[in-house]
Design an enzyme around this catalytic site. Structure first.
Site, PDB file in Angstrom:
ATOM      1  N   LYS A  22       0.856  -1.203   0.000  1.00 37.43           N
ATOM      2  CA  LYS A  22       0.000   0.000   0.000  1.00 37.43           C
ATOM      3  C   LYS A  22       0.890   1.251   0.000  1.00 37.43           C
ATOM      4  CE  LYS A  22      -1.798   1.654   3.998  1.00 37.43           C
ATOM      5  NZ  LYS A  22      -1.606   3.097   4.269  1.00 37.43           N
ATOM      6  N   ASN A  23       1.883   1.278   0.874  1.00 41.97           N
ATOM      7  CA  ASN A  23       2.642   2.510   1.086  1.00 41.97           C
ATOM      8  C   ASN A  23       3.719   2.755   0.040  1.00 41.97           C
ATOM      9  OD1 ASN A  23       0.969   2.992   3.194  1.00 41.97           O
ATOM     10  ND2 ASN A  23       2.455   2.501   4.794  1.00 41.97           N
ATOM     11  N   ARG A  92      -4.112   9.883   4.414  1.00 39.05           N
ATOM     12  CA  ARG A  92      -2.941  10.751   4.560  1.00 39.05           C
ATOM     13  C   ARG A  92      -2.247  10.940   3.215  1.00 39.05           C
ATOM     14  NH1 ARG A  92      -0.268  14.308   7.861  1.00 39.05           N
ATOM     15  NH2 ARG A  92       1.977  14.114   7.621  1.00 39.05           N
ATOM     16  N   CYS A 116      -5.227   7.989   9.549  1.00 44.68           N
ATOM     17  CA  CYS A 116      -5.589   7.342  10.824  1.00 44.68           C
ATOM     18  C   CYS A 116      -5.352   8.300  11.994  1.00 44.68           C
ATOM     19  CB  CYS A 116      -4.726   6.098  11.017  1.00 44.68           C
ATOM     20  SG  CYS A 116      -5.135   4.791   9.880  1.00 44.68           S
ATOM     21  N   ARG A 121      -0.856  14.326  12.997  1.00 41.86           N
ATOM     22  CA  ARG A 121      -0.564  14.247  11.551  1.00 41.86           C
ATOM     23  C   ARG A 121      -0.448  15.648  10.892  1.00 41.86           C
ATOM     24  NH1 ARG A 121      -1.980   8.929  10.188  1.00 41.86           N
ATOM     25  NH2 ARG A 121      -0.237   8.944   8.728  1.00 41.86           N
ATOM     26  N   PRO A 122       0.345  16.544  11.443  1.00 40.23           N
ATOM     27  CA  PRO A 122       0.481  17.877  10.832  1.00 40.23           C
ATOM     28  C   PRO A 122       1.185  17.783   9.474  1.00 40.23           C
ATOM     29  CG  PRO A 122       2.132  17.591  12.523  1.00 40.23           C
ATOM     30  CD  PRO A 122       1.243  16.397  12.610  1.00 40.23           C
ATOM     31  N   ILE A 123       1.106  18.856   8.683  1.00 41.26           N
ATOM     32  CA  ILE A 123       1.830  18.879   7.394  1.00 41.26           C
ATOM     33  C   ILE A 123       2.805  20.062   7.352  1.00 41.26           C
ATOM     34  CG2 ILE A 123       0.002  17.666   6.120  1.00 41.26           C
ATOM     35  CD1 ILE A 123      -0.748  20.418   4.901  1.00 41.26           C
ATOM     36  N   LEU A 125       5.949  20.330   8.011  1.00 39.88           N
ATOM     37  CA  LEU A 125       7.260  20.082   7.377  1.00 39.88           C
ATOM     38  C   LEU A 125       7.122  19.965   5.850  1.00 39.88           C
ATOM     39  CD1 LEU A 125       8.811  17.550   9.928  1.00 39.88           C
ATOM     40  CD2 LEU A 125       9.091  20.036   9.814  1.00 39.88           C
ATOM     41  N   ASP A 305       4.166   0.604  12.230  1.00 44.92           N
ATOM     42  CA  ASP A 305       2.936  -0.023  11.719  1.00 44.92           C
ATOM     43  C   ASP A 305       2.776  -1.452  12.203  1.00 44.92           C
ATOM     44  OD1 ASP A 305       2.955   1.585   8.423  1.00 44.92           O
ATOM     45  OD2 ASP A 305       2.494   2.312  10.442  1.00 44.92           O
ATOM     46  N   ARG A 397      -8.865  -0.547   4.369  1.00 43.32           N
ATOM     47  CA  ARG A 397      -8.012   0.503   3.779  1.00 43.32           C
ATOM     48  C   ARG A 397      -6.681  -0.090   3.330  1.00 43.32           C
ATOM     49  NH1 ARG A 397      -6.885   5.591   7.192  1.00 43.32           N
ATOM     50  NH2 ARG A 397      -5.616   5.855   5.328  1.00 43.32           N
TER      51      ARG A 397
HETATM   52  C1  EPZ Z   1       3.790   7.094   6.570  1.00 49.10           C
HETATM   53  O1  EPZ Z   1       2.973   8.060   7.202  1.00 49.10           O
HETATM   54  C2  EPZ Z   1       2.909   5.856   6.401  1.00 49.10           C
HETATM   55  N1  EPZ Z   1       1.757   6.169   5.565  1.00 49.10           N
HETATM   56  C3  EPZ Z   1       2.446   5.367   7.770  1.00 49.10           C
HETATM   57  O2  EPZ Z   1       1.696   4.162   7.560  1.00 49.10           O
HETATM   58  C4  EPZ Z   1       3.671   5.043   8.621  1.00 49.10           C
HETATM   59  O3  EPZ Z   1       3.251   4.669   9.915  1.00 49.10           O
HETATM   60  C5  EPZ Z   1       4.560   6.297   8.712  1.00 49.10           C
HETATM   61  O4  EPZ Z   1       4.917   6.739   7.378  1.00 49.10           O
HETATM   62  C6  EPZ Z   1       5.844   6.018   9.474  1.00 49.10           C
HETATM   63  O5  EPZ Z   1       6.541   4.982   8.896  1.00 49.10           O
HETATM   64  C7  EPZ Z   1       1.868   6.118   4.221  1.00 49.10           C
HETATM   65  O6  EPZ Z   1       2.930   5.843   3.684  1.00 49.10           O
HETATM   66  C8  EPZ Z   1       0.634   6.413   3.421  1.00 49.10           C
HETATM   67  P1  EPZ Z   1       5.747  10.421   8.819  1.00 49.10           P
HETATM   68  P2  EPZ Z   1       3.476   9.615   7.308  1.00 49.10           P
HETATM   69  O7  EPZ Z   1       5.657  11.695   8.074  1.00 49.10           O
HETATM   70  O8  EPZ Z   1       4.193   9.969   6.069  1.00 49.10           O
HETATM   71  C9  EPZ Z   1       5.442  13.845  12.102  1.00 49.10           C
HETATM   72  C10 EPZ Z   1      -0.184   2.758   7.683  1.00 49.10           C
HETATM   73  O9  EPZ Z   1      -0.716   2.154   8.628  1.00 49.10           O
HETATM   74  N2  EPZ Z   1       5.276  14.860  11.044  1.00 49.10           N
HETATM   75  O10 EPZ Z   1       6.964   9.571   8.652  1.00 49.10           O
HETATM   76  O11 EPZ Z   1       2.321  10.429   7.731  1.00 49.10           O
HETATM   77  C11 EPZ Z   1       4.257  12.896  12.210  1.00 49.10           C
HETATM   78  O12 EPZ Z   1       3.195  13.477  12.940  1.00 49.10           O
HETATM   79  C12 EPZ Z   1       0.291   4.188   7.872  1.00 49.10           C
HETATM   80  O13 EPZ Z   1       0.044   2.251   6.557  1.00 49.10           O
HETATM   81  C13 EPZ Z   1       5.225  16.202  11.417  1.00 49.10           C
HETATM   82  O14 EPZ Z   1       5.317  16.540  12.594  1.00 49.10           O
HETATM   83  O15 EPZ Z   1       4.487   9.506   8.514  1.00 49.10           O
HETATM   84  C14 EPZ Z   1       4.869  11.698  12.907  1.00 49.10           C
HETATM   85  O16 EPZ Z   1       4.881  11.934  14.305  1.00 49.10           O
HETATM   86  C15 EPZ Z   1      -0.007   4.707   9.258  1.00 49.10           C
HETATM   87  N3  EPZ Z   1       5.058  17.152  10.438  1.00 49.10           N
HETATM   88  C16 EPZ Z   1       6.310  11.687  12.370  1.00 49.10           C
HETATM   89  O17 EPZ Z   1       6.515  12.979  11.767  1.00 49.10           O
HETATM   90  C17 EPZ Z   1       4.954  16.814   9.117  1.00 49.10           C
HETATM   91  O18 EPZ Z   1       4.828  17.728   8.272  1.00 49.10           O
HETATM   92  C18 EPZ Z   1       6.558  10.626  11.305  1.00 49.10           C
HETATM   93  O19 EPZ Z   1       5.506  10.738  10.373  1.00 49.10           O
HETATM   94  C19 EPZ Z   1       5.002  15.435   8.770  1.00 49.10           C
HETATM   95  C20 EPZ Z   1       5.173  14.478   9.742  1.00 49.10           C
END
Ligand code: EPZ
Length: 416
Positions: A22-23, A92, A116, A121-123, A125, A305, A397
């Site tokens: 999926k990812n 996301r 989820c 889940r802020p954006i 960054l 995950d 999902r």
């Molecule tokens: C990806 O989510 C995956 N989703 C998640 O899988 C996975 O758990 C995660 O990476 C970590 O490996 C997809 O690929 C679609 P991050 P993502 O940005 O990109 C913080 C599943 O079950 N952050 O690596 O959202 C964030 O809040 C899903 O398949 C900011 O603060 O994860 C988190 O605490 C769940 N600001 C940390 O970074 C931002 O702008 C890591 O999140 C972006 C992220």
């Protein structure tokens, strides 16, 4: 019919074929927007997040066709238009479209992505990185609008590893003017697959698999046919199902080389695993567990995950352990449901203490997110009596027909 009914206590036997990732599929589908023509994505899983991504591509004017697990995307008639909020807001990965659309059209307005409830889940960054690449972004309560005359390469230094930000910057950088450096870059196999897809299309990317990616913008990319790797989290989930239920199963096509941290913890939890060229043979309960601490981290560390499925295994294992979650701030959401099934788990901050000595019993529990929902299903395999897991749509999902797969492995499971 949005639930799963499981009668626990039956060992698993047989084999299951692991679906495409999926990812990896989601960012690669977003990346097709960078290519004017038809891309063919093989081994694309038939799950609702992919359905919503394809719906978003269609809403942008792309022609999309699925034949089994082969998906064709033609972007020649890409036209600006609003993306349906019920697809943007449900996951996301709609944020991946930001980088790709900026590279292709130079502007995009979209609602904030969903995803989820495992954290805020802020954006922030994503937005900071794209602003460094010459993008103007205006935000308001419900949506944000981004535009750029031409994306420019930049040095993107992140405060910590982010999978999504790494992917978005890659998508923005491959056609940008000049060179982009991302550090620390995420090293997940899904990022490596995205980079390989883009390299096949003509992108110039160095450092794949390391924590520093260097991308030199090129003038254009050409259509490709690419096979998505198998899903390491789905493979790990069925591994956990076998550890909960007992028995012996073969995970056909499991991406062994992407699963080392998962396999080593599974062995500590008492499983036997035999790595084969076309998959993994798992014996669920071969010896007493000796795992006392499980800590999540960025790849190649133990993946967040897999945290909930392993919590279900611990709850049914007969031994105590603790789990430290370092990636998301709210990823212990299945604790009340597991306690309703008889588990004894307490949470202090980012650490959950699991006393596995109690027996699990059937209960009616509610899934609240994707991996937690899958974890409740596999906990039910070990529970005495009947369990019903509601909100199955969360599980759909990310998993192609989890009920059918478990039934084929001998579980007493049915849609409810
Ligand atoms: C990806 O989510 C995956 N989703 C998640 O899988 C996975 O758990 C995660 O990476 C970590 O490996 C997809 O690929 C679609 P991050 P993502 O940005 O990109 C913080 C599943 O079950 N952050 O690596 O959202 C964030 O809040 C899903 O398949 C900011 O603060 O994860 C988190 O605490 C769940 N600001 C940390 O970074 C931002 O702008 C890591 O999140 C972006 C992220």
């Amino acid at each position: 019919m949005d639930a799963v009914r499981i009668y626990g206590g039956k060992c698993l036997q047989g084999q299951t074929t692991i679906q495409g990732s999926k990812n990896a599929s989601l960012p690669i589908l977003a990346a097709t927007l960078l290519i004017n023509g038809t891309c063919e994505i093989e081994n694309c899983p038939d799950i609702s997040d992919v359905y919503h991504m394809l719906r978003l591509l269609k809403s942008l004017g792309c022609a999309v066709k699925r034949e089994g697990t082969l998906v064709r995307v033609n972007t020649e008639k890409l036209s600006e238009c609003d993306m349906p909020s019920d697809s943007v807001g449900v996951m996301r990965s709609s944020i991946m479209l930001l980088g790709a659309l900026l590279a292709r059209t130079g502007n995009v307005c979209m609602e904030y992505p969903g995803g989820c409830v495992i954290g805020s889940r802020p954006i922030n960054l994503h937005i900071q990185a794209l602003r460094k690449m010459g993008v103007t972004i205006e935000e308001n309560e419900t949506e944000f609008c981004a535009e750029t005359v031409r994306l420019k390469g930049a040095v993107v230094s992140l405060p910590f590893v982010s999978v999504g930000v790494t992917e978005n910057v890659i998508l923005a950088a491959v056609l940008a003017e000049g060179e982009t450096v991302i550090r620390p870059a995420a090293r997940e196999p899904e990022i490596q697959a995205l980079c390989e897809f883009l390299q096949c299309a003509g992108a110039q990317i160095e450092g794949i698999g390391t924590d520093c990616l260097v991308i030199r913008g090129v003038e254009g990319l050409h259509p490709v046919r690419y096979r998505v790797p198998a899903d390491r989290i789905v493979a790990g989930t069925y591994l956990c199902a076998c550890m909960c239920a007992g028995g012996q199963i073969f995970l056909r096509d499991a991406p062994v080389s992407h699963m080392e941290s998962i396999l080593s913890y599974a062995i500590e939890m008492g499983a036997s695993v035999v790595r084969e060229k076309d998959g993994i043979l798992v014996i669920g309960r071969e010896r007493q567990p000796v795992c006392h601490v499980l800590k999540t981290g960025c790849y190649p560390e133990f993946p967040t995950d897999m945290q909930s499925p392993f919590m279900a295994v611990m709850a049914a294992s007969g031994q105590s352990a603790r789990i430290v979650e370092t990636v998301f701030e709210n990823r212990f959401r299945i604790v009340p449901a597991l306690c309703k099934m008889g588990a004894e788990i307490t949470v202090h901050g980012n650490t959950a203490f699991v006393d596995g000595s109690s027996k699990l019993h059937g209960a009616i529990v509610q899934a609240e997110e994707l991996r937690g929902g899958a974890a409740l299903v596999i906990a039910a395999l070990a529970a005495e009596g009947t369990s019903i897991v509601t909100n199955r749509h969360y599980i759909d999902r990310g998993y192609e027909d989890i009920v059918l797969s478990l039934r084929e492995l001998g579980a007493d499971a049915e849609l409810a």
